[in-house]
Write a protein that holds these residues in place. Structure first.
Motif, PDB file in Angstrom:
ATOM      1  N   MET A   1       0.815  -1.203   0.000  1.00 43.53           N
ATOM      2  CA  MET A   1       0.000   0.000   0.000  1.00 43.53           C
ATOM      3  C   MET A   1       0.854   1.260   0.000  1.00 43.53           C
ATOM      4  SD  MET A   1      -3.165  -0.666  -0.300  1.00 43.53           S
ATOM      5  CE  MET A   1      -3.779   0.944   0.110  1.00 43.53           C
ATOM      6  N   ASP A   2       2.037   1.202   0.577  1.00 43.52           N
ATOM      7  CA  ASP A   2       2.907   2.377   0.602  1.00 43.52           C
ATOM      8  C   ASP A   2       3.342   2.796  -0.799  1.00 43.52           C
ATOM      9  OD1 ASP A   2       2.729   2.459   3.341  1.00 43.52           O
ATOM     10  OD2 ASP A   2       4.619   1.434   3.661  1.00 43.52           O
ATOM     11  N   MET A   3       3.249   1.892  -1.754  1.00 39.67           N
ATOM     12  CA  MET A   3       3.672   2.185  -3.123  1.00 39.67           C
ATOM     13  C   MET A   3       2.538   2.806  -3.941  1.00 39.67           C
ATOM     14  SD  MET A   3       6.907   0.841  -3.772  1.00 39.67           S
ATOM     15  CE  MET A   3       6.837   0.492  -5.497  1.00 39.67           C
ATOM     16  N   CYS A   4       1.315   2.804  -3.418  1.00 38.36           N
ATOM     17  CA  CYS A   4       0.177   3.388  -4.144  1.00 38.36           C
ATOM     18  C   CYS A   4       0.207   4.906  -4.021  1.00 38.36           C
ATOM     19  CB  CYS A   4      -1.137   2.877  -3.565  1.00 38.36           C
ATOM     20  SG  CYS A   4      -1.512   1.176  -3.962  1.00 38.36           S
ATOM     21  N   PRO A   5      -0.193   5.603  -5.077  1.00 38.98           N
ATOM     22  CA  PRO A   5      -0.272   7.059  -4.982  1.00 38.98           C
ATOM     23  C   PRO A   5      -1.375   7.459  -4.003  1.00 38.98           C
ATOM     24  CG  PRO A   5      -1.273   6.295  -7.007  1.00 38.98           C
ATOM     25  CD  PRO A   5      -0.638   5.094  -6.365  1.00 38.98           C
ATOM     26  N   SER A   6      -1.229   8.613  -3.399  1.00 38.61           N
ATOM     27  CA  SER A   6      -2.213   9.096  -2.424  1.00 38.61           C
ATOM     28  C   SER A   6      -2.925  10.334  -2.962  1.00 38.61           C
ATOM     29  CB  SER A   6      -1.527   9.452  -1.107  1.00 38.61           C
ATOM     30  OG  SER A   6      -0.917   8.312  -0.550  1.00 38.61           O
ATOM     31  N   ALA A   7      -4.245  10.316  -2.897  1.00 35.85           N
ATOM     32  CA  ALA A   7      -5.035  11.467  -3.339  1.00 35.85           C
ATOM     33  C   ALA A   7      -4.725  12.660  -2.441  1.00 35.85           C
ATOM     34  CB  ALA A   7      -6.522  11.128  -3.295  1.00 35.85           C
ATOM     35  N   GLY A   8      -4.598  13.824  -3.050  1.00 35.90           N
ATOM     36  CA  GLY A   8      -4.289  15.030  -2.300  1.00 35.90           C
ATOM     37  C   GLY A   8      -2.803  15.257  -2.109  1.00 35.90           C
ATOM     38  N   ILE A   9      -1.987  14.227  -2.378  1.00 34.39           N
ATOM     39  CA  ILE A   9      -0.537  14.343  -2.220  1.00 34.39           C
ATOM     40  C   ILE A   9       0.165  14.149  -3.558  1.00 34.39           C
ATOM     41  CG2 ILE A   9       1.509  13.291  -1.155  1.00 34.39           C
ATOM     42  CD1 ILE A   9      -0.305  12.518   1.210  1.00 34.39           C
ATOM     43  N   SER A  33      -3.896  12.932 -16.420  1.00 33.29           N
ATOM     44  CA  SER A  33      -3.290  12.682 -17.722  1.00 33.29           C
ATOM     45  C   SER A  33      -2.320  11.510 -17.635  1.00 33.29           C
ATOM     46  CB  SER A  33      -2.531  13.919 -18.208  1.00 33.29           C
ATOM     47  OG  SER A  33      -1.410  14.144 -17.383  1.00 33.29           O
ATOM     48  N   GLU A  34      -2.002  10.959 -18.786  1.00 29.64           N
ATOM     49  CA  GLU A  34      -1.007   9.892 -18.859  1.00 29.64           C
ATOM     50  C   GLU A  34       0.354  10.422 -18.396  1.00 29.64           C
ATOM     51  OE1 GLU A  34       0.864   6.774 -22.124  1.00 29.64           O
ATOM     52  OE2 GLU A  34      -0.754   8.116 -22.714  1.00 29.64           O
ATOM     53  N   PHE A  35       0.637  11.665 -18.693  1.00 24.51           N
ATOM     54  CA  PHE A  35       1.889  12.296 -18.274  1.00 24.51           C
ATOM     55  C   PHE A  35       2.047  12.240 -16.754  1.00 24.51           C
ATOM     56  CE2 PHE A  35       4.081  16.115 -16.743  1.00 24.51           C
ATOM     57  CZ  PHE A  35       5.323  15.951 -17.344  1.00 24.51           C
ATOM     58  N   CYS A  36       0.991  12.581 -16.014  1.00 25.55           N
ATOM     59  CA  CYS A  36       1.050  12.557 -14.549  1.00 25.55           C
ATOM     60  C   CYS A  36       1.270  11.133 -14.030  1.00 25.55           C
ATOM     61  CB  CYS A  36      -0.237  13.125 -13.954  1.00 25.55           C
ATOM     62  SG  CYS A  36      -0.437  14.900 -14.195  1.00 25.55           S
ATOM     63  N   ALA A  37       0.614  10.158 -14.636  1.00 25.12           N
ATOM     64  CA  ALA A  37       0.786   8.767 -14.217  1.00 25.12           C
ATOM     65  C   ALA A  37       2.229   8.325 -14.427  1.00 25.12           C
ATOM     66  CB  ALA A  37      -0.159   7.859 -14.990  1.00 25.12           C
ATOM     67  N   LYS A  38       2.807   8.693 -15.563  1.00 22.90           N
ATOM     68  CA  LYS A  38       4.183   8.291 -15.859  1.00 22.90           C
ATOM     69  C   LYS A  38       5.193   9.006 -14.967  1.00 22.90           C
ATOM     70  CE  LYS A  38       3.413   6.508 -20.446  1.00 22.90           C
ATOM     71  NZ  LYS A  38       3.738   6.569 -21.854  1.00 22.90           N
ATOM     72  N   LEU A  39       4.870  10.205 -14.486  1.00 24.45           N
ATOM     73  CA  LEU A  39       5.743  10.873 -13.515  1.00 24.45           C
ATOM     74  C   LEU A  39       5.812  10.069 -12.223  1.00 24.45           C
ATOM     75  CD1 LEU A  39       4.923  14.694 -13.675  1.00 24.45           C
ATOM     76  CD2 LEU A  39       7.044  13.566 -14.334  1.00 24.45           C
ATOM     77  N   PHE A  40       4.674   9.532 -11.798  1.00 28.96           N
ATOM     78  CA  PHE A  40       4.630   8.745 -10.561  1.00 28.96           C
ATOM     79  C   PHE A  40       5.300   7.385 -10.751  1.00 28.96           C
ATOM     80  CE2 PHE A  40       2.816   5.760  -7.578  1.00 28.96           C
ATOM     81  CZ  PHE A  40       3.022   6.419  -6.379  1.00 28.96           C
ATOM     82  N   PHE A  41       4.919   6.676 -11.819  1.00 25.21           N
ATOM     83  CA  PHE A  41       5.456   5.339 -12.079  1.00 25.21           C
ATOM     84  C   PHE A  41       6.759   5.461 -12.872  1.00 25.21           C
ATOM     85  CE2 PHE A  41       0.839   4.571 -11.617  1.00 25.21           C
ATOM     86  CZ  PHE A  41       0.898   3.759 -10.499  1.00 25.21           C
ATOM     87  N   ASP A  42       7.789   5.988 -12.230  1.00 21.77           N
ATOM     88  CA  ASP A  42       9.083   6.202 -12.878  1.00 21.77           C
ATOM     89  C   ASP A  42       9.995   4.983 -12.692  1.00 21.77           C
ATOM     90  OD1 ASP A  42       9.842   6.363 -10.214  1.00 21.77           O
ATOM     91  OD2 ASP A  42      10.439   8.467 -10.307  1.00 21.77           O
ATOM     92  N   ALA A  43      11.226   5.073 -13.156  1.00 21.18           N
ATOM     93  CA  ALA A  43      12.175   3.945 -13.090  1.00 21.18           C
ATOM     94  C   ALA A  43      12.442   3.511 -11.655  1.00 21.18           C
ATOM     95  CB  ALA A  43      13.475   4.328 -13.791  1.00 21.18           C
ATOM     96  N   ASP A  44      12.558   4.454 -10.727  1.00 21.50           N
ATOM     97  CA  ASP A  44      12.792   4.095  -9.319  1.00 21.50           C
ATOM     98  C   ASP A  44      11.616   3.302  -8.754  1.00 21.50           C
ATOM     99  OD1 ASP A  44      15.260   5.362  -9.288  1.00 21.50           O
ATOM    100  OD2 ASP A  44      14.444   7.243  -8.492  1.00 21.50           O
ATOM    101  N   TRP A  45      10.412   3.696  -9.126  1.00 25.12           N
ATOM    102  CA  TRP A  45       9.226   2.993  -8.652  1.00 25.12           C
ATOM    103  C   TRP A  45       9.227   1.547  -9.166  1.00 25.12           C
ATOM    104  CZ3 TRP A  45       4.987   0.244  -9.877  1.00 25.12           C
ATOM    105  CH2 TRP A  45       3.979   0.181  -8.927  1.00 25.12           C
TER     106      TRP A  45
END
Length: 70
Positions: A1-9, A33-45
């Motif tokens: 769960m710690d790896m899931c994005p958090s609404a508001g953050i 947008s797809e751009f925002c999703a890809k920012l979160f799910f980056d190589a480190d993730w």
């Protein structure tokens, strides 16, 4: 769960929905947008997900067509 994005953050995340089905955690995230999703799910993730879950982890990104939602 710690790896899931958090609404508001997490930038661009509109909503997050989490369920457990057949002992698997399923998270559906709606992004601006797809751009925002890809920012979160980056190589480190992806690296961290690989260490934690190995081949049990799956990510699927799908664009939702506004006409299909209406």
């Amino acid at each position: 769960m710690d790896m899931c994005p958090s609404a508001g953050i997490t930038r661009g995340l509109i909503s997050r929905h989490v369920k457990v089905i057949d002992s698997r955690v399923i998270a559906v995230c709606i992004w601006q947008s797809e751009f925002c999703a890809k920012l979160f799910f980056d190589a480190d993730w992806y690296d961290k997900a690989g260490v934690l879950w190995g081949d049990r982890y799956q990510l699927r990104l799908e664009a939702i067509d506004e006409a299909a939602v209406a």
